[in-house]
Design a protein around this motif. Structure first.
Motif, PDB file in Angstrom:
ATOM      1  N   SER A 152       0.839  -1.195   0.000  1.00  0.00           N
ATOM      2  CA  SER A 152       0.000   0.000   0.000  1.00  0.00           C
ATOM      3  C   SER A 152       0.874   1.245   0.000  1.00  0.00           C
ATOM      4  CB  SER A 152      -0.925   0.013   1.226  1.00  0.00           C
ATOM      5  OG  SER A 152      -0.179   0.238   2.417  1.00  0.00           O
ATOM      6  N   GLY A 153       0.294   2.329  -0.493  1.00  0.00           N
ATOM      7  CA  GLY A 153       1.011   3.596  -0.501  1.00  0.00           C
ATOM      8  C   GLY A 153       0.190   4.649  -1.210  1.00  0.00           C
ATOM      9  N   ASP A 279      -3.896   1.860  -2.827  1.00  0.00           N
ATOM     10  CA  ASP A 279      -3.946   2.914  -1.813  1.00  0.00           C
ATOM     11  C   ASP A 279      -5.229   2.711  -1.021  1.00  0.00           C
ATOM     12  OD1 ASP A 279      -4.079   5.195  -0.289  1.00  0.00           O
ATOM     13  OD2 ASP A 279      -3.811   6.604  -1.938  1.00  0.00           O
ATOM     14  N   ILE A 296      -5.708  -3.915   4.670  1.00  0.00           N
ATOM     15  CA  ILE A 296      -4.641  -2.954   4.985  1.00  0.00           C
ATOM     16  C   ILE A 296      -4.947  -2.204   6.279  1.00  0.00           C
ATOM     17  CG2 ILE A 296      -3.510  -0.830   4.234  1.00  0.00           C
ATOM     18  CD1 ILE A 296      -2.555  -3.271   2.730  1.00  0.00           C
ATOM     19  N   PRO A 301       1.689  -2.663   9.172  1.00  0.00           N
ATOM     20  CA  PRO A 301       2.606  -2.861   8.046  1.00  0.00           C
ATOM     21  C   PRO A 301       4.071  -2.857   8.465  1.00  0.00           C
ATOM     22  CG  PRO A 301       1.869  -0.591   8.103  1.00  0.00           C
ATOM     23  CD  PRO A 301       1.112  -1.316   9.188  1.00  0.00           C
ATOM     24  N   HIS A 334       3.940  -1.057   3.687  1.00  0.00           N
ATOM     25  CA  HIS A 334       3.364   0.273   3.432  1.00  0.00           C
ATOM     26  C   HIS A 334       4.472   1.246   3.042  1.00  0.00           C
ATOM     27  CE1 HIS A 334       0.698   3.679   3.569  1.00  0.00           C
ATOM     28  NE2 HIS A 334       1.503   4.294   4.418  1.00  0.00           N
ATOM     29  N   SER A 336       5.474   5.130   2.600  1.00  0.00           N
ATOM     30  CA  SER A 336       5.029   6.439   3.102  1.00  0.00           C
ATOM     31  C   SER A 336       5.888   7.600   2.623  1.00  0.00           C
ATOM     32  CB  SER A 336       5.006   6.423   4.635  1.00  0.00           C
ATOM     33  OG  SER A 336       6.298   6.174   5.158  1.00  0.00           O
TER      34      SER A 336
END
Length: 568
Positions: A152-153, A279, A296, A301, A334, A336
């Motif tokens: 995810s991001g 996302d 998520i 994460p 994840h 960031s």
């Protein structure tokens, strides 16, 4: 305000809920039928709005004593409604979908991490480590060692570059394996392929690996990957006829609804690696069951079990030790760190604004907009002449393009984004307004957006093109693709788009139309998606009260997949 816009937005959901309720009331009859009609109406509304079930407390608010109804049983009962031992009420089909997804993901994430060869570790250190950050490096290590990776991001965190890095390392380790890349829509699949090819320019790789990435990553839609059956909800690829790929990578995973996720999981072999990328702050799928977002948001994460930690630290020192409370421990990464925008006080404010919206900090969002940065402009009055000038200026290069290729290159420059289609704040109004403002009202050059899938000519819902004279042109891997107007599927002008359709796209600049504060059209998630589409500048069109109301309006979607996984 067009008062019909709020009334119309839920007509399809209301109609579906009524049909389901009427079915149960008619089929069962009597007091039980009436009770089921009341309960299933609300359950249908929730499923159609992104959730897969009702929690026990939510069902109690609808109907007292519902658990004693004869048509409701446990997981093993052959009844239309399922009440699970974890306190969730499902339609039988949706429970079976979630159970299938939970079974497959559990099987993959509970496998022991595999050892990576020393030659691939060396390849990573020499060829990849210097072009990825420490979180992206974790993803590379995870795809080599785990059978399930959830990545995810937010915008600009380098998800595509991470895909390339993961593929390069994986191909080095398994040069003969088959790889499949897919996305939920044709537009997202094309952008994925385009972004992968672009990212390849920034990573020095051996020719053999570079060519394998190019050859094996011809991204497709999930429907094409699974091989649709005409007139059926089922696919050619399933448990009896699984996908041949050793690695399946799916981008924009937050857009995948529960039924499609179940079909994907059913088509995977036991030894196939699955990588889901997206996302989680973006919109839930329009047909219910926010699987990716739910997984998520319920996970920690970049944390790994003790037995996996030393293997991951070969790739990144940022790997953290976890006391596993979830089946997904060691499988969730994840990102960031933002790389997309230049790190300036002006452009960085867009990222700050996105974070404030995502976290529900309405007053902080207002303060960021009021800070006077160049990258965010507030136009409070829809009749402000600045807005008309903005539209004319930003679309002028598209209107003045001298050939289709140049016109297509201008599609990503600017887009007006709306929460809905109709009414004074909707797409149709803003498309018409733009046509009226541009000097050539009967211009032969105009943007279009496809609204349906047409597999016969390879155009898909959300594809952007441009009408240029007697033809319509779309971007393709070969450059420009020409389509006769007579062959075009259903489409609309593309000066303005709904925020839903913009998901997965990027524009240099966007104008976001904010409906009035008493409207329920715009939510926190929609606003986040709209603003995060902009790479350089955002124009907010509407009142401060509208923005605050949107940030405070949070769409809640419940997914029970992780809960099922943890109880298997």
């Amino acid at each position: 305000m067009n008062t019909n816009s709020n009334k119309n937005q839920n007509l399809e959901i209301d109609a579906l809920a009524s049909l389901v309720a009427d079915f149960f009331e008619t089929r069962i009859g009597g007091d039980e039928g009436k009770s089921l009609a009341k309960l299933t109406r609300v359950l249908t509304e929730r499923v159609a709005s992104g959730s897969s079930h009702l929690l026990e407390a939510e069902a109690n608010e609808v109907l007292d004593g519902w658990k004693s109804l004869p048509s409701i049983g446990n997981e093993d009962a052959n009844l239309p409604l399922v009440y699970t031992n974890t306190g969730r009420l499902y339609f039988r089909r949706y429970y079976e979908y979630e159970r299938l997804v939970a079974d497959v993901l559990t099987q993959k994430c509970t496998k022991a991490s595999v050892e990576v060869s020393k030659t691939t570790e060396t390849f990573f250190q020499n060829s990849i480590s210097h072009v990825v950050d420490d979180q992206q490096a974790l993803a590379v290590g995870a795809v080599l060692q785990r059978d399930l990776v959830l990545l995810s991001g937010g915008p600009g965190t380098g998800k595509t570059r991470t895909i390339v890095a993961m593929l390069a390392a994986y191909i080095h380790e398994h040069p003969n394996h088959l790889i499949a890349l897919a996305a939920p829509t044709g537009k997202a699949a094309f952008r994925m392929r385009e972004s992968v090819l672009q990212s390849l320019k920034w990573i020095e790789l051996p020719d053999s690996i570079r060519q394998k990435i190019i050859d094996s990553t011809k991204a497709t839609t999930l429907h094409r990957l699974l091989e649709s059956r005409m007139g059926s909800m089922d696919f050619q690829r399933n448990k009896r006829n699984p996908l041949p790929a050793h690695l399946v990578v799916v981008d924009e995973a937050s857009m995948i609804d529960l039924p499609l996720m179940a079909k994907l999981c059913d088509a995977l072999r036991e030894d196939t690696k699955l990588v889901l990328i997206g996302d989680a702050a973006q919109l839930a799928p329009v047909h219910g069951g926010a699987v990716f977002n739910g997984l998520i948001e319920s996970s920690q994460p970049n944390e790994f079990r003790e037995e996996d930690l030393s293997k991951m630290r070969v790739f990144s020192d940022s790997a953290k030790l976890s006391q596993p409370t979830s089946r997904l421990t060691s499988s969730v990464i994840h990102l960031s760190k933002v790389h997309r925008r230049k790190d300036t006080s002006s452009s960085g404010k867009i990222d700050e604004l996105c974070n404030a919206i995502k976290e529900g900090r309405a007053q902080d969002a207002v303060a960021i907009i009021h800070s006077g940065v160049e990258s965010i402009t507030w136009i409070r009055d829809l009749t402000d002449p600045l807005l008309d000038s903005l539209i004319c200026d930003e679309f002028s290069e598209l209107s003045d393009a001298h050939d289709p290729s140049l016109a297509l290159s201008k599609l990503g420059k600017f887009r007006i984004l709306c929460a809905n289609n109709e009414g004074d704040y909707g797409v149709s109004h803003w498309n018409a307004k733009t046509v009226g403002l541009l000097p050539n009202t009967d211009a032969s050059i105009r943007p279009v957006v496809v609204h349906v899938n047409d597999y016969s000519i390879g155009l898909y819902n959300g594809d952007d093109g441009v009408v240029f004279g007697p033809k319509v042109y779309f971007p393709s891997e070969e450059g420009v693709r020409e389509i006769a107007k007579s062959r075009m599927p259903q489409h609309k002008m593309g000066y303005a788009s709904t925020i839903h359709r913009s998901q997965g796209s990027e524009f240099d600049k966007v104008a976001v139309v904010l409906p009035p504060e008493d409207s329920k059209l715009l939510s926190r998630e929609l606003l986040y998606v709209a603003i995060s589409r902009a790479k350089e500048k955002v124009f907010l069109v509407g009142s401060e009260d509208s923005l605050i109301a949107a940030v405070n309006r949070n769409e809640t979607q419940n997914s029970g997949v992780l809960d099922l996984m943890n109880h298997l």
